[in-house]
Design an enzyme around this catalytic site. Structure first.
Site, PDB file in Angstrom:
ATOM      1  N   GLY A  15       0.847  -1.202   0.000  1.00 34.72           N
ATOM      2  CA  GLY A  15       0.000   0.000   0.000  1.00 34.72           C
ATOM      3  C   GLY A  15       0.878   1.245   0.000  1.00 34.72           C
ATOM      4  O   GLY A  15       2.095   1.163   0.184  1.00 34.72           O
ATOM      5  N   GLY A  16       0.268   2.397  -0.236  1.00 34.69           N
ATOM      6  CA  GLY A  16       1.033   3.636  -0.344  1.00 34.69           C
ATOM      7  C   GLY A  16       1.866   3.930   0.891  1.00 34.69           C
ATOM      8  O   GLY A  16       3.064   4.242   0.799  1.00 34.69           O
ATOM      9  N   GLY A  87      -4.772  -2.190   5.983  1.00 40.51           N
ATOM     10  CA  GLY A  87      -6.108  -1.715   6.323  1.00 40.51           C
ATOM     11  C   GLY A  87      -6.917  -1.440   5.068  1.00 40.51           C
ATOM     12  O   GLY A  87      -6.352  -1.237   3.986  1.00 40.51           O
ATOM     13  N   GLN A 144     -15.919  10.061  11.127  1.00 41.32           N
ATOM     14  CA  GLN A 144     -16.050  10.669   9.795  1.00 41.32           C
ATOM     15  C   GLN A 144     -17.345  10.197   9.161  1.00 41.32           C
ATOM     16  O   GLN A 144     -17.653   8.995   9.218  1.00 41.32           O
ATOM     17  CB  GLN A 144     -14.850  10.280   8.915  1.00 41.32           C
ATOM     18  CG  GLN A 144     -14.963  10.666   7.453  1.00 41.32           C
ATOM     19  CD  GLN A 144     -15.019  12.178   7.233  1.00 41.32           C
ATOM     20  OE1 GLN A 144     -14.535  12.969   8.045  1.00 41.32           O
ATOM     21  NE2 GLN A 144     -15.642  12.584   6.149  1.00 41.32           N
ATOM     22  N   PHE A 145     -18.072  11.111   8.584  1.00 40.96           N
ATOM     23  CA  PHE A 145     -19.281  10.772   7.841  1.00 40.96           C
ATOM     24  C   PHE A 145     -18.938   9.674   6.831  1.00 40.96           C
ATOM     25  O   PHE A 145     -18.001   9.808   6.048  1.00 40.96           O
ATOM     26  CB  PHE A 145     -19.787  12.019   7.106  1.00 40.96           C
ATOM     27  CG  PHE A 145     -21.134  11.849   6.464  1.00 40.96           C
ATOM     28  CD1 PHE A 145     -22.285  12.292   7.089  1.00 40.96           C
ATOM     29  CD2 PHE A 145     -21.247  11.248   5.217  1.00 40.96           C
ATOM     30  CE1 PHE A 145     -23.516  12.138   6.494  1.00 40.96           C
ATOM     31  CE2 PHE A 145     -22.478  11.080   4.614  1.00 40.96           C
ATOM     32  CZ  PHE A 145     -23.617  11.525   5.249  1.00 40.96           C
ATOM     33  N   GLN A 147     -17.928   6.610   7.545  1.00 41.12           N
ATOM     34  CA  GLN A 147     -16.873   5.678   7.986  1.00 41.12           C
ATOM     35  C   GLN A 147     -17.158   5.076   9.372  1.00 41.12           C
ATOM     36  O   GLN A 147     -16.255   4.932  10.192  1.00 41.12           O
ATOM     37  CB  GLN A 147     -15.525   6.391   8.022  1.00 41.12           C
ATOM     38  CG  GLN A 147     -14.944   6.673   6.629  1.00 41.12           C
ATOM     39  CD  GLN A 147     -13.442   6.859   6.671  1.00 41.12           C
ATOM     40  OE1 GLN A 147     -12.936   7.678   7.427  1.00 41.12           O
ATOM     41  NE2 GLN A 147     -12.717   6.091   5.861  1.00 41.12           N
ATOM     42  N   TYR A 150     -14.924   1.957   9.537  1.00 44.68           N
ATOM     43  CA  TYR A 150     -13.484   2.274   9.565  1.00 44.68           C
ATOM     44  C   TYR A 150     -13.105   2.974  10.879  1.00 44.68           C
ATOM     45  O   TYR A 150     -12.110   2.618  11.523  1.00 44.68           O
ATOM     46  CB  TYR A 150     -13.173   3.166   8.367  1.00 44.68           C
ATOM     47  CG  TYR A 150     -11.721   3.506   8.157  1.00 44.68           C
ATOM     48  CD1 TYR A 150     -10.858   2.624   7.522  1.00 44.68           C
ATOM     49  CD2 TYR A 150     -11.215   4.746   8.556  1.00 44.68           C
ATOM     50  CE1 TYR A 150      -9.527   2.958   7.299  1.00 44.68           C
ATOM     51  CE2 TYR A 150      -9.897   5.090   8.333  1.00 44.68           C
ATOM     52  CZ  TYR A 150      -9.053   4.191   7.712  1.00 44.68           C
ATOM     53  OH  TYR A 150      -7.738   4.525   7.488  1.00 44.68           O
ATOM     54  N   PRO A 180      -2.458   8.777  11.073  1.00 43.50           N
ATOM     55  CA  PRO A 180      -2.325   9.649   9.903  1.00 43.50           C
ATOM     56  C   PRO A 180      -3.622  10.410   9.648  1.00 43.50           C
ATOM     57  O   PRO A 180      -4.717   9.905   9.895  1.00 43.50           O
ATOM     58  CB  PRO A 180      -2.057   8.667   8.752  1.00 43.50           C
ATOM     59  CG  PRO A 180      -1.666   7.378   9.394  1.00 43.50           C
ATOM     60  CD  PRO A 180      -2.371   7.355  10.715  1.00 43.50           C
ATOM     61  N   GLY A 181      -3.461  11.600   9.107  1.00 39.55           N
ATOM     62  CA  GLY A 181      -4.614  12.317   8.580  1.00 39.55           C
ATOM     63  C   GLY A 181      -4.855  11.866   7.152  1.00 39.55           C
ATOM     64  O   GLY A 181      -4.672  10.684   6.824  1.00 39.55           O
TER      65      GLY A 181
HETATM   66  N1  CAA Z   1     -21.673  15.646   6.839  1.00 45.72           N
HETATM   67  C1  CAA Z   1     -23.023  15.684   6.889  1.00 45.72           C
HETATM   68  N2  CAA Z   1     -23.817  15.280   5.892  1.00 45.72           N
HETATM   69  C2  CAA Z   1     -23.219  14.815   4.791  1.00 45.72           C
HETATM   70  C3  CAA Z   1     -21.814  14.729   4.679  1.00 45.72           C
HETATM   71  C4  CAA Z   1     -21.054  15.172   5.771  1.00 45.72           C
HETATM   72  N3  CAA Z   1     -19.707  15.137   5.740  1.00 45.72           N
HETATM   73  N4  CAA Z   1     -21.532  14.197   3.488  1.00 45.72           N
HETATM   74  C5  CAA Z   1     -22.709  13.948   2.867  1.00 45.72           C
HETATM   75  N5  CAA Z   1     -23.719  14.338   3.662  1.00 45.72           N
HETATM   76  C6  CAA Z   1     -25.132  14.236   3.381  1.00 45.72           C
HETATM   77  C7  CAA Z   1     -25.443  14.739   1.972  1.00 45.72           C
HETATM   78  O1  CAA Z   1     -25.641  16.133   2.004  1.00 45.72           O
HETATM   79  C8  CAA Z   1     -26.684  13.955   1.641  1.00 45.72           C
HETATM   80  O2  CAA Z   1     -27.769  14.556   2.300  1.00 45.72           O
HETATM   81  P1  CAA Z   1     -29.246  14.417   1.678  1.00 45.72           P
HETATM   82  O3  CAA Z   1     -29.583  12.970   1.645  1.00 45.72           O
HETATM   83  O4  CAA Z   1     -30.080  15.201   2.620  1.00 45.72           O
HETATM   84  O5  CAA Z   1     -29.134  15.018   0.314  1.00 45.72           O
HETATM   85  C9  CAA Z   1     -26.458  12.613   2.313  1.00 45.72           C
HETATM   86  O6  CAA Z   1     -25.514  12.858   3.370  1.00 45.72           O
HETATM   87  C10 CAA Z   1     -25.885  11.579   1.361  1.00 45.72           C
HETATM   88  O7  CAA Z   1     -24.705  12.133   0.788  1.00 45.72           O
HETATM   89  P2  CAA Z   1     -24.046  11.503  -0.484  1.00 45.72           P
HETATM   90  O8  CAA Z   1     -25.036  11.514  -1.598  1.00 45.72           O
HETATM   91  O9  CAA Z   1     -22.701  12.108  -0.730  1.00 45.72           O
HETATM   92  O10 CAA Z   1     -23.875  10.009  -0.025  1.00 45.72           O
HETATM   93  P3  CAA Z   1     -23.187   8.890  -0.812  1.00 45.72           P
HETATM   94  O11 CAA Z   1     -23.816   7.638  -0.314  1.00 45.72           O
HETATM   95  O12 CAA Z   1     -23.108   9.102  -2.273  1.00 45.72           O
HETATM   96  O13 CAA Z   1     -21.662   8.977  -0.316  1.00 45.72           O
HETATM   97  C11 CAA Z   1     -19.885   8.625   1.162  1.00 45.72           C
HETATM   98  C12 CAA Z   1     -21.389   8.911   1.015  1.00 45.72           C
HETATM   99  C13 CAA Z   1     -19.525   7.329   0.450  1.00 45.72           C
HETATM  100  C14 CAA Z   1     -19.601   8.436   2.623  1.00 45.72           C
HETATM  101  C15 CAA Z   1     -19.084   9.778   0.547  1.00 45.72           C
HETATM  102  O14 CAA Z   1     -19.514  10.964   1.136  1.00 45.72           O
HETATM  103  C16 CAA Z   1     -17.603   9.606   0.825  1.00 45.72           C
HETATM  104  O15 CAA Z   1     -16.902   8.850   0.173  1.00 45.72           O
HETATM  105  N6  CAA Z   1     -17.076  10.337   1.807  1.00 45.72           N
HETATM  106  C17 CAA Z   1     -15.638  10.279   2.150  1.00 45.72           C
HETATM  107  C18 CAA Z   1     -15.462   9.622   3.467  1.00 45.72           C
HETATM  108  C19 CAA Z   1     -14.019   9.786   3.876  1.00 45.72           C
HETATM  109  O16 CAA Z   1     -13.576  10.849   4.292  1.00 45.72           O
HETATM  110  N7  CAA Z   1     -13.207   8.722   3.761  1.00 45.72           N
HETATM  111  C20 CAA Z   1     -11.826   8.787   4.083  1.00 45.72           C
HETATM  112  C21 CAA Z   1     -11.057   7.900   3.159  1.00 45.72           C
HETATM  113  S1  CAA Z   1      -9.300   8.054   3.392  1.00 45.72           S
HETATM  114  C22 CAA Z   1      -9.052   7.234   4.783  1.00 45.72           C
HETATM  115  O17 CAA Z   1      -9.896   6.632   5.374  1.00 45.72           O
HETATM  116  C23 CAA Z   1      -7.664   7.291   5.336  1.00 45.72           C
HETATM  117  C24 CAA Z   1      -7.659   7.890   6.662  1.00 45.72           C
HETATM  118  O18 CAA Z   1      -7.306   7.207   7.593  1.00 45.72           O
HETATM  119  C25 CAA Z   1      -7.998   9.302   6.841  1.00 45.72           C
END
Ligand code: CAA
Length: 243
Positions: A15-16, A87, A144-145, A147, A150, A180-181
Site C-alpha cells: 500500500g502507499g 487496512g 467521519q461521515f 466511515q 473504519y 495519519p490524517g
Molecule cells: N456531513 C453531513 N452530511 C453529509 C456529509 C457530511 N460530511 N456528506 C454527505 N452528507 C449528506 C449529503 O448532504 C446527503 O444529504 P441528503 O440525503 O439530505 O441530500 C447525504 O448525506 C448523502 O450524501 P451523499 O449523496 O454524498 O452520499 P453517498 O452515499 O453518495 O456517499 C460517502 C457517502 C460514500 C460516505 C461519501 O460521502 C464519501 O466517500 N465520503 C468520504 C469519506 C471519507 O472521508 N473517507 C476517508 C477515506 S481516506 C481514509 O480513510 C484514510 C484515513 O485514515 C484518513
C-alpha cells in the site's frame, strides 16, 4: 538486549503508506520483510530486492500468519520491529452499510491485529526487545461521515495499543500507534473530489500529507533510543484534529 535490532516486519507492504515505511526502514539499514495481500501487485519495491523479503500473506487467515511468522523467525532468528499498516475502507453511510461492509473492515483493520501481533509479540518477549507500531487514523479519533466501520476499527487500535503497551513494558517492548490524517494514497484518491476539497479546507496546513510523513514518524518510534515512549499515539494530520 541480546542482539542489535535489525529485523522489521511490515504488513500492508504494497500500500502507499506501507511501501514508504518499508523503503524508509531499508534506507536505515533494517532488514525489512513486507507482507502483502494477493490483491496488491508486488510493484515498485521488489524489482531490485530479494523476493523472500516480500511475502504474500492474508492477515485475516490466522494459520497462514502463524506459519509465515514461524518461517521468518526460523530464518532470521527474531523479529525486532512490527509495523501493522494493512487496512481497508468500505466507505458508505451507515443506513446503507451491509454487514459485509461492516465485518470486512473490522476484520481486516482490527481483528487481524491478533493474527500477526500475537506470534510476533511472543517472539519479542523471548528476545526481551521489541518495537510495535500500529497505524490508526485521524478518523479513529474524530469519526467521519461514511466511515462508521473504519472509524470503529481505528478507535479499537488505541485500546489494543495501550493494553499491549502495559504487557510489553516489563519485557523491553514498546507499543505505540500513529494516526495519519489524509495522506496522498489510493485510499484518499477514492474519496470524491468535492468531499476531499471540503476536508482539505479544514486542514490548517491546507494540504494532504505524504506517505513519507508517516514513514519518518515510524522511524522515530522504532529507534532503539525511543525506549521511554509506549502506549502513545502520534497524530500526523496537518492539524486536522488536535487532541
Ligand atoms: N456531513 C453531513 N452530511 C453529509 C456529509 C457530511 N460530511 N456528506 C454527505 N452528507 C449528506 C449529503 O448532504 C446527503 O444529504 P441528503 O440525503 O439530505 O441530500 C447525504 O448525506 C448523502 O450524501 P451523499 O449523496 O454524498 O452520499 P453517498 O452515499 O453518495 O456517499 C460517502 C457517502 C460514500 C460516505 C461519501 O460521502 C464519501 O466517500 N465520503 C468520504 C469519506 C471519507 O472521508 N473517507 C476517508 C477515506 S481516506 C481514509 O480513510 C484514510 C484515513 O485514515 C484518513
Amino acid at each position: 538486549m541480546i542482539n542489535k535490532p535489525t529485523i522489521a516486519l511490515v504488513t500492508g507492504a504494497m500500500g502507499g503508506i506501507g511501501l514508504e515505511i518499508c523503503k524508509a526502514l531499508e534506507s536505515k539499514g533494517y532488514t525489512v520483510i513486507g507482507l502483502y495481500h494477493k490483491n496488491y501487485k508486488s510493484q515498485n519495491w521488489n524489482s531490485d530486492r530479494k523476493l523472500d523479503r516480500l511475502i504474500q500473506c492474508d492477515i485475516n487467515d490466522e494459520s497462514s500468519c502463524s506459519k509465515v511468522i514461524g518461517e521468518i523467525v526460523s530464518f532470521y532468528g527474531k523479529i525486532d520491529i512490527l509495523v501493522n499498516v494493512a487496512g481497508i475502507t468500505r466507505d458508505v453511510t451507515f443506513k446503507k452499510m451491509s454487514s459485509t461492509d461492516w465485518g470486512d473492515v473490522i476484520q481486516t483493520n482490527l481483528i487481524s491485529l491478533y493474527n500477526i501481533t500475537h506470534p510476533v509479540f511472543n517472539n519479542m518477549i523471548d528476545n526481551k526487545y521489541g518495537r510495535i507500531v500500529n497505524i490508526s487514523s485521524v478518523n479513529g479519533h474524530k469519526g467521519q461521515f461514511g466511515q462508521v466501520n473504519y472509524s470503529a476499527s481505528k478507535s479499537g487500535i488505541y485500546g489494543f495499543t495501550k493494553s499491549l503497551a502495559f504487557e510489553g513494558a516489563s519485557k523491553g517492548i514498546t507499543v505505540n500507534s500513529i494516526s495519519p490524517g489524509y495522506i496522498e494514497t489510493s485510499m484518499t484518491d477514492a474519496v470524491p473530489d468535492s468531499v476531499l476539497d471540503s476536508i482539505k479546507s479544514q486542514i490548517p496546513l491546507r494540504k494532504l500529507g505524504t506517505p513519507s510523513d508517516i514513514a519518518r514518524t515510524v522511524l522515530f518510534l522504532v529507534d532503539v533510543d525511543a525506549s521511554y515512549i509506549t502506549g502513545e499515539d502520534i497524530n500526523v494530520n496537518g492539524g486536522l484534529f488536535m487532541i
